[in-house]
Each structure stands twice: as structure tokens, then as C-alpha cells.
Design an enzyme around this catalytic site. Structure first.
Site, PDB file in Angstrom:
ATOM      1  N   ASP A   1       0.848  -1.191   0.000  1.00 16.62           N
ATOM      2  CA  ASP A   1       0.000   0.000   0.000  1.00 16.62           C
ATOM      3  C   ASP A   1       0.891   1.252   0.000  1.00 16.62           C
ATOM      4  O   ASP A   1       1.582   1.532   0.981  1.00 16.62           O
ATOM      5  CB  ASP A   1      -0.892  -0.012   1.248  1.00 16.62           C
ATOM      6  CG  ASP A   1      -1.937   1.087   1.234  1.00 16.62           C
ATOM      7  OD1 ASP A   1      -1.702   2.125   0.603  1.00 16.62           O
ATOM      8  OD2 ASP A   1      -2.987   0.899   1.867  1.00 16.62           O
TER       9      ASP A   1
ATOM     10  N   HIS B   1      -3.707   0.517  -2.698  1.00 15.26           N
ATOM     11  CA  HIS B   1      -4.541   1.179  -1.704  1.00 15.26           C
ATOM     12  C   HIS B   1      -5.989   1.138  -2.163  1.00 15.26           C
ATOM     13  O   HIS B   1      -6.366   1.798  -3.140  1.00 15.26           O
ATOM     14  CB  HIS B   1      -4.091   2.629  -1.509  1.00 15.26           C
ATOM     15  CG  HIS B   1      -4.847   3.353  -0.439  1.00 15.26           C
ATOM     16  ND1 HIS B   1      -4.642   3.116   0.913  1.00 15.26           N
ATOM     17  CD2 HIS B   1      -5.817   4.303  -0.507  1.00 15.26           C
ATOM     18  CE1 HIS B   1      -5.444   3.892   1.617  1.00 15.26           C
ATOM     19  NE2 HIS B   1      -6.171   4.620   0.775  1.00 15.26           N
TER      20      HIS B   1
END
Length: 363
Positions: free
Chosen positions: A291, A322
Site C-alpha cells: 500500500d 490502496h
């Protein structure tokens, strides 16, 4: 799919492992470029939902005369195509802290509608076209307005299970609410997609400019609509001239004209996990190791919380970016299917426990 579930051993954890292990969502087709989290995130943000849903907006007035908006998803043809009944579970969708309702969040709402849920989006004060009637916005981890919305939903659907799922930085609000409310949260279960666990560290570390600047411009554009109303509370020139998310957050909530406070004091009241030990609702946190917004797992994932608390479950995948978790084919995001399977498994577990213990269903 190389996912790992990190949690404290329990009967609920064993049931969740079995349910997710049988789920096709974790074994489906994969994104052709798994090592490009930046591309995954842009793809997720720019992709519109497969079908644009019709939304029925309801404004909820708060005790201080402020307003939040509840957007009920009615399906692409203006009808509750999932056939949700009076006791169908209500799914509260919480956008990111910037108030951006992404195509992914809408897609999750449509998937839930098809499964018989009643999806509704929670919009904070001044976000997503919600009128700002007071010179006050909602701080990062202040669950007061969310608590009022949950109370209203419980009164409107008294016999339905109430569930909640948040996206990205919006998870700070949901996690703070669960910790502060404890066993009085009125939720049956919750889930967080790519949550931000440590708010202060996240603001201070900053994000790559590719993500921070578009988000900053989106926030400034929304705030500029209420420049006259907010001018009595904050320095609008300084606010609209902010060059980072931290500077904007600090100007908006710490450097106020009436009640200025320090950056440290602000986060003592707004850290998402400040009362995590008090949470009494099962929470699935779906995160990817790559992420680019949350940051490196070593400093951004509170692994000890998942090892010690029986209510927190971390589903960790090596790739997914993300809030993207992309896959080929219909649905495009396998995390949505995993979240809905998690809610189904939770309902099944609770029904089994009630029968085993002979407990009456809560009214």
C-alpha cells in the site's frame, strides 16, 4: 491468493478461516501487473462503477444544527434491486476522510444491494455536496456525528443487523467510533479497506506527491465553497494556501480563532486506535503489504493489536495497492467479495452461538 489472516486464536477466528478459505474471492483471477501499486490505485480511482446507482439523499440534523447526509443506494434503475426487506441488514458505507465517494465504494454498495443488503453512504459535514450549516467540520477521529447517524439508522431499522465498512483514511472515523462506543456501538460487525491506523504518523510522514496533491486540491475545492462561513473560525488564506495535508489539517482544527490547540493535543483526541482495547465488535481489516498510501507495513500495521484483541482480524495480502485489490472480470475488486463473505460468515456464527447458548435475539 497468498493472503494471511493475523488474529488471536478463537472459535470465531476458526470459523472465519474456514469461511474465507472456501470463498472464491480469494482464489479468483489476478491483476496482470501485481507489482505496480501506483497503477492499481489510479485504476481504482479513475474507474467508474459498472452501473451508476440512483441515490436518494436524506439530511440528518445534529444537536448543534449541523447536517450530515445519508445517501441510500437504490440500484441503477432507481429501485432496490436486491430485494432488501424490513429485516435486511443495513450496510453503512464510510468514504475516505476527504469525503471522496470513489467508484470502488459505489461498486461495493451495488454488490451489497444485489446480495440483499440495504446500503447507505455516510457523508460528513460539508462533504460530497452536504450543506455546511455551522462553521465546523468533523475532525479526523471524532465519532460524534457518526454516532448520531448510527442511532438514527437503528431507530429507522430496529429489527435489522447494522454493519459498517470504511475505505482508506475514512477508517480512522470507524475505528475511533468502535473504540469509544465499546459494547454500545449498535453494530453487529465492521470492516475496513486499506485503513489508516496511525493518524498522526500518517500526516507527518506525508504521501507521495502523486497522491497527496490531487487529494489536497480536492479538499481545497470543497472548502472554498464555504469560505465565507469558515472565515469566522479559521484563517482561510492560510488554509487554501496549505502545501501539505498536515498543514491543512493543522490549520483547520488546531489554529482555530476561538479554541486553538496544539498538534499533540489534537491527536490525543483523534487517534483512531486510542480506545481500541474497548472495541467489542468484530472488525476485519483488509490490507496490502504494498500500500503506497498507508506506508511500509513495519511501521504502519499495529500487528500486536491483532495478536492480542479477539475482535480485530487482519487479512494481509502481498499485492493490492490502496483500496484497489484488482482482479479480472466482473466485480474488478476481490476485496468487495471478501468483505461481503466476511459479513455472511459473521451472521452465520452469531446465529449458531445463539442457538447453542439458547440466547434470545437482541431486540
Amino acid at each position: 491468493g497468498h493472503c494471511r489472516l493475523l488474529c488471536k486464536p478463537s472459535a470465531l477466528a476458526q470459523h472465519l478461516v474456514r469461511s474465507l478459505g472456501r470463498s472464491a474471492a480469494l482464489r479468483g483471477g489476478r491483476w496482470p501487473w501485481p507489482c505496480w501499486p501506483q497503477l492499481q490505485m489510479l485504476w481504482q480511482l479513475l474507474q467508474p462503477p459498472e452501473l451508476e446507482p440512483v441515490v436518494a439523499r436524506e439530511l440528518l440534523q445534529l444537536p448543534d444544527a449541523g447536517l450530515v447526509a445519508l445517501d441510500w443506494l437504490m440500484g441503477p434503475w432507481g429501485a432496490a434491486s436486491g430485494g432488501g426487506g424490513i429485516s435486511s441488514p443495513v450496510l453503512l458505507l464510510i468514504p475516505n476522510a476527504a469525503g471522496k465517494v470513489t467508484g470502488g465504494l459505489l461498486q461495493l454498495g451495488l454488490r451489497a444491494l444485489e446480495r440483499g443488503f440495504i446500503p447507505v453512504i455516510f457523508n460528513r459535514r460539508g462533504h460530497n455536496g452536504c450543506p455546511l450549516t455551522t462553521p465546523r467540520l468533523q475532525p479526523f477521529g471524532d465519532p460524534g456525528d457518526l454516532r448520531e447517524a448510527v442511532t438514527y439508522l437503528r431507530c429507522r431499522h430496529p429489527s435489522a443487523s447494522l454493519l459498517a465498512v470504511s475505505e482508506g483514511s475514512g477508517s480512522g472515523l470507524l475505528l475511533a467510533y468502535l473504540g469509544e462506543s465499546g459494547s454500545s456501538s449498535r453494530l453487529a460487525a465492521a470492516a475496513c479497506l486499506s485503513p489508516i491506523f496511525r493518524g498522526r504518523d500518517w500526516f507527518e510522514a506525508g504521501m507521495p506527491w502523486l497522491y497527496e496533491w490531487p487529494l489536497l486540491l480536492h479538499l481545497k475545492q470543497g472548502l472554498s465553497r464555504y469560505a465565507r462561513a469558515l472565515a469566522e473560525a479559521v484563517d482561510m488564506d492560510r488554509l487554501l494556501g496549505s502545501r501539505s495535508l498536515r498543514e491543512l489539517e493543522e490549520t483547520l482544527f488546531c489554529r482555530t480563532r476561538s479554541r486553538p490547540t496544539s498538534w499533540e493535543s489534537y491527536w490525543e483526541r483523534n487517534e483512531p486506535l486510542r480506545d481500541a482495547d474497548e472495541a467489542a465488535v468484530p472488525v476485519l481489516c483488509l490490507c496490502s503489504a504494498d500500500d503506497p498510501v498507508r506506508g511500509p507495513p513495519a511501521r504502519s500495521l499495529p500487528r500486536e493489536l491483532f495478536r492480542s484483541s479477539p475482535y480485530f482480524f487482519l487479512l494481509l495480502t502481498p499485492h493490492g495497492g490502496h483500496c484497489a485489490f484488482p482482479r479480472r472480470g466482473p466485480g474488478r475488486c476481490w476485496a468487495h467479495e471478501a468483505v461481503l463473505e466476511y459479513f455472511r460468515a459473521m451472521a452465520e456464527f452469531l446465529r449458531t452461538e445463539e442457538r447453542r447458548k439458547g440466547l434470545p435475539r437482541p431486540r
